[in-house]
Design a protein around this motif. Structure first.
Motif, mmCIF file in Angstrom:
data_model
loop_
_atom_site.group_PDB
_atom_site.id
_atom_site.type_symbol
_atom_site.label_atom_id
_atom_site.label_comp_id
_atom_site.label_asym_id
_atom_site.label_seq_id
_atom_site.Cartn_x
_atom_site.Cartn_y
_atom_site.Cartn_z
ATOM 1 N N HIS A 10 -1.651 -1.698 30.437
ATOM 2 C CA HIS A 10 -1.967 -3.135 30.459
ATOM 3 C C HIS A 10 -3.386 -3.429 30.951
ATOM 4 C CE1 HIS A 10 2.166 -4.018 29.571
ATOM 5 N NE2 HIS A 10 2.637 -3.817 30.778
ATOM 6 N N VAL A 58 0.735 -8.112 26.539
ATOM 7 C CA VAL A 58 1.583 -7.406 27.508
ATOM 8 C C VAL A 58 2.931 -7.086 26.863
ATOM 9 C CG1 VAL A 58 2.841 -7.647 29.693
ATOM 10 C CG2 VAL A 58 0.445 -8.381 29.537
ATOM 11 N N ASN A 66 11.503 -1.535 32.221
ATOM 12 C CA ASN A 66 10.060 -1.664 32.037
ATOM 13 C C ASN A 66 9.545 -2.911 32.729
ATOM 14 O OD1 ASN A 66 7.958 -3.244 30.236
ATOM 15 N ND2 ASN A 66 7.456 -1.083 30.074
ATOM 16 N N ASP A 78 4.336 -3.394 26.274
ATOM 17 C CA ASP A 78 5.607 -2.990 26.892
ATOM 18 C C ASP A 78 6.614 -2.537 25.836
ATOM 19 O OD1 ASP A 78 5.080 -3.333 29.601
ATOM 20 O OD2 ASP A 78 5.554 -5.465 29.556
ATOM 21 N N HIS A 103 3.489 1.577 35.198
ATOM 22 C CA HIS A 103 2.821 1.728 33.904
ATOM 23 C C HIS A 103 1.645 0.768 33.721
ATOM 24 C CE1 HIS A 103 5.687 -1.640 33.028
ATOM 25 N NE2 HIS A 103 4.702 -2.070 32.282
HETATM 26 FE FE LIG Z 1 4.546 -3.904 31.440
#
Ligand SMILES: [Fe+2]
Ligand code: FES
Length: 389
Positions: free
Chosen positions: A220, A335, A209, A339, A215
Motif C-alpha cells: 500500500h 487499497v 487482510n 488487498d 502488509h
Molecule cells: Fe491492506
C-alpha cells in the motif's frame, strides 16, 4: 489524544487456521449455517430503496432474502419464496414494484407488507380445516430487520442475537465509547461512489487482510504516504480507540494527500486527521476519516468467491453539488484492489499440501488468532455438529 504502547516487533509465532478452512465446501456450508444465517448481516443501504415498492434481493447464507420498502415507508425483509409451491418470487437483483409482489408462476400476489393479497380463486379457497385462508399465515415469511448507520441489517435466526451487543457493541468496543461513531452521522451521509468488487477469495482471507497492517508497507504505497504509522505494520485496529494519524504534510485522505472534501461537522478535534477502521463480523468493514466514511459489505457466494460492495459516503451537499471526489475515492479504491489482489494470490494455494497445517501469525497479526478462535467456536456452536471433518 489517544496514547498507546507499541508492542515489541519480536515475539512468538502463532498458528493460523489450516488451508481447508478456505477452500472446502463443507466448511463454507457450515459457516452459512452457523455464521451468516444466525448473525446480523448487513444487507442494503436504506437509501437504495427510496420509495414504496423498491426492493433488493440479497443472498444471506443459503437463503435468498428480499428487502422491500413498504407503503408506510418502513423497510421489511422476507424470504424470497412463494408460499404456494415455492417458486422464487423475485429473480431480479433489484427493482421497483407498484403495489404488490407477484409470483410469475401461478400469480399468487403479496402486499409490500408480505401478506397474501390475491391469488386465482383466492375467495373460494379454504385451509386444511375448512376455514377461509389467513392471509398473514400464507404471507411471505418475515426476516428480522434493523436499520443502523443508514443500512438495513437482517438476521435469519428465529431468535436474533442482541443487535445492541453484537453490532453496536462491537463498534463501541473498537472505538472506545458509544458516541464516537455518532459524530460521523453515517446514516445522514450520501453515497458518492459505489464500487463492486468480485473477489476470487474466501471471505475470511478478506477479513484477515483487513485486520492486519503487516502488509501495508509492501503493498500500500499510497496509504502509507497518508498514514505513515501504517508503514510500521501495526493496524489501527490493534489498539482500542486508536486512529492512525495523517502524516504532517498530508492535507486530506486522498490518493496524493491533497485536500479532501468538507469535514463532517460532528467530527471532534480528537478524531480529526485520523483514520479509524472497524470490523463488524461477519460481513462489514467501516473506515472513518474526517470528511467521509468508507463502508464495505461482503457477500460470500462460494468458498473461493466473495462479492464486496464498497460505498464512499460524503455529506449530502458534496454529492448533490457534484463535487469532485475522484482523488478521495481513488485512495481506498487502490487499497481495495491491492488487498483483493493479495487475497486472490493466497486463495488458490489454500488447497496446497504446503498449507495443510496452515501458516503462522507474527506478533502484529496475533489478534487474527482471536478471529480464528471465533470461527472455530461458531462452527462448534449450537448444532454440536462441530467442524466438518
Ligand atoms: Fe491492506
Ligand atoms: S409457486 Fe408462486 S404462485 Fe405458484
Amino acid at each position: 489524544m489517544t496514547t498507546f504502547d507499541k508492542p515489541a516487533p519480536g515475539g512468538n509465532l502463532l498458528p493460523t487456521l489450516s488451508g481447508r478452512y478456505y477452500c472446502e465446501t463443507a466448511i463454507f456450508e457450515a459457516e452459512r449455517d452457523r455464521i451468516f444465517e444466525r448473525m446480523w448481516f448487513c444487507a442494503v443501504r436504506s437509501a437504495d430503496l427510496p420509495a414504496p415498492g423498491a426492493f433488493r434481493k440479497v443472498q444471506v447464507g443459503r437463503e435468498s432474502v428480499l428487502v422491500v420498502r413498504g407503503r408506510d415507508g418502513t423497510l421489511n425483509a422476507f424470504l424470497n419464496v412463494c408460499r404456494h409451491r415455492g417458486a422464487m418470487l423475485c429473480t431480479e437483483e433489484s427493482g421497483v414494484v407498484k403495489r404488490h409482489l407477484r409470483c410469475p408462476y401461478h400469480a399468487w400476489t403479496y402486499g409490500l407488507d408480505g401478506k397474501l393479497f390475491a391469488a386465482p380463486n383466492l375467495g373460494t379457497l379454504t385451509d386444511e380445516t375448512g376455514n377461509r385462508i389467513d392471509r398473514t399465515e400464507y404471507g411471505l415469511l418475515p426476516v428480522a430487520l434493523r436499520e443502523w448507520l443508514g443500512y438495513a441489517w437482517v438476521c435469519l435466526d428465529a431468535e436474533p442475537p442482541s443487535f445492541e451487543t453484537e453490532v453496536i457493541g462491537t463498534v463501541t468496543e473498537r472505538l472506545g465509547n458509544a458516541e464516537a461513531i455518532e459524530h460521523y452521522g453515517v446514516a445522514e451521509l450520501s453515497v458518492g461512489r459505489r464500487i463492486v468488487y468480485d473477489v476470487a477469495a474466501n471471505w475470511k482471507l478478506i477479513v484477515e487482510n483487513f485486520m492486519e497492517c503487516y502488509h501495508c508497507a509492501s503493498i500500500h504505497p499510497e496509504l502509507t504516504e497518508v498514514l505513515p504509522e501504517f508503514a510500521g505494520g501495526l493496524a489501527a485496529q490493534y489498539f482500542v480507540g486508536h486512529g492512525a494519524l495523517f502524516g504532517d504534510d498530508v492535507e486530506g485522505f486522498t490518493v496524493d494527500g491533497s485536500a479532501g472534501l468538507d469535514t463532517i461537522p460532528g467530527v471532534t478535534a480528537e478524531q480529526d486527521r485520523r483514520y479509524y477502521a472497524i470490523t463488524v463480523r461477519p460481513n462489514v468493514f467501516i473506515n472513518l476519516v474526517p470528511d467521509h466514511v468508507i463502508f464495505h459489505r461482503m457477500y460470500p457466494v462460494a468458498p473461493d468467491r466473495t462479492i464486496v460492495e464498497c460505498d464512499w459516503l460524503y455529506l449530502p451537499d458534496v454529492v448533490e453539488q457534484g463535487r469532485d471526489v475522484e482523488r478521495s475515492v481513488e485512495l481506498f479504491h487502490r487499497v481495495n484492489e491491492q488487498d483483493f489482489d493479495a487475497c486472490e494470490r493466497t486463495q488458490p494455494t489454500m488447497s496446497s499440501r504446503a498449507y495443510r497445517k496452515g501458516g503462522v501469525l507474527v506478533p502484529s497479526e496475533h489478534h487474527i488468532g482471536e478471529f480464528h478462535q471465533w470461527i472455530e467456536n461458531r462452527l462448534n456452536d449450537r448444532t454440536g455438529a462441530g467442524v466438518p471433518s
